[in-house]
Motif scaffolding. Structure first.
Motif, PDB file in Angstrom:
ATOM      1  N   LYS A   3       0.851  -1.193   0.000  1.00 23.19           N
ATOM      2  CA  LYS A   3       0.000   0.000   0.000  1.00 23.19           C
ATOM      3  C   LYS A   3       0.890   1.247   0.000  1.00 23.19           C
ATOM      4  O   LYS A   3       1.893   1.314   0.695  1.00 23.19           O
ATOM      5  N   ILE A   4       0.492   2.241  -0.779  1.00 27.97           N
ATOM      6  CA  ILE A   4       1.242   3.495  -0.843  1.00 27.97           C
ATOM      7  C   ILE A   4       0.776   4.390   0.298  1.00 27.97           C
ATOM      8  O   ILE A   4      -0.423   4.620   0.473  1.00 27.97           O
ATOM      9  N   SER A   5       1.731   4.909   1.051  1.00 27.91           N
ATOM     10  CA  SER A   5       1.417   5.736   2.214  1.00 27.91           C
ATOM     11  C   SER A   5       0.866   7.098   1.784  1.00 27.91           C
ATOM     12  O   SER A   5       1.133   7.567   0.680  1.00 27.91           O
TER      13      SER A   5
END
Length: 174
Positions: A3-5
């Motif tokens: 997941k991209i922060s």
């Protein structure tokens, strides 16, 4: 898939938004190119993203604007600005950002104009031709340095404000 922060998404959004400036009418040589690379190197945690995001943004704009024979030199100078950003990572201050921006501008000037001399055919392939190329490019240095300083200010100050806002929101919600 990882997941991209939110921080990474914010960085990508800022870089893409500012890189769009290149495709709109603007004063010659006043662009965010080196500022984007410096900013990315300073704030992306993943080093590959620090290189990929500004270079891909630049390439997409270049597809629209047109590719050129000195592209490898321009992208090489951007990669060096990313490396300067790595150095700046834990040292961010106004003076250091200004110094890193000026250094990036000068590196861009030296590398991109070497590329012009090397591939364009405008100048003789001699020491005198190289000096002539750099001399003829001096008027562009001032404008590109102005653009780099302007956009470094926009990028670094915007990100600082966004961080300040989000940290304030987190403090309130805790």
């Amino acid at each position: 898939m990882e997941k991209i922060s939110p921080k990474t998404l914010t960085l990508i959004a800022i870089i893409v938004a500012v890189s769009l400036y290149r495709i709109f009418p603007h004063p010659h040589n006043i662009t965010p190119v080196m500022a984007l690379a410096l900013f990315a190197g300073t704030y992306f945690q993943k080093k590959w993203m620090a290189f990929a995001v500004p270079l891909v943004s630049m390439f997409l704009a270049d597809l629209f604007l047109g590719l050129h024979s000195t592209i490898i030199f321009v992208y090489g100078a951007m990669a060096i600005a990313v490396l300067i950003g790595f150095w700046l990572h834990n040292r961010v201050s106004s003076l250091k950002v200004i110094g890193a921006t000026i250094s990036s501008s000068l590196i861009f000037f030296l590398i991109s104009n070497f590329g012009v001399w090397f591939v364009s055919g405008y100048y003789s392939k001699s020491w005198a031709g190289l000096i002539e190329c750099y001399t003829m490019a001096l008027p562009f240095l001032q404008r590109s340095m102005m653009g780099d300083l302007l956009f470094s200010g926009v990028l670094f100050l915007s990100y600082w404000q966004i961080q300040k806002y989000w940290l304030g929101k987190q403090a309130v919600s805790s």
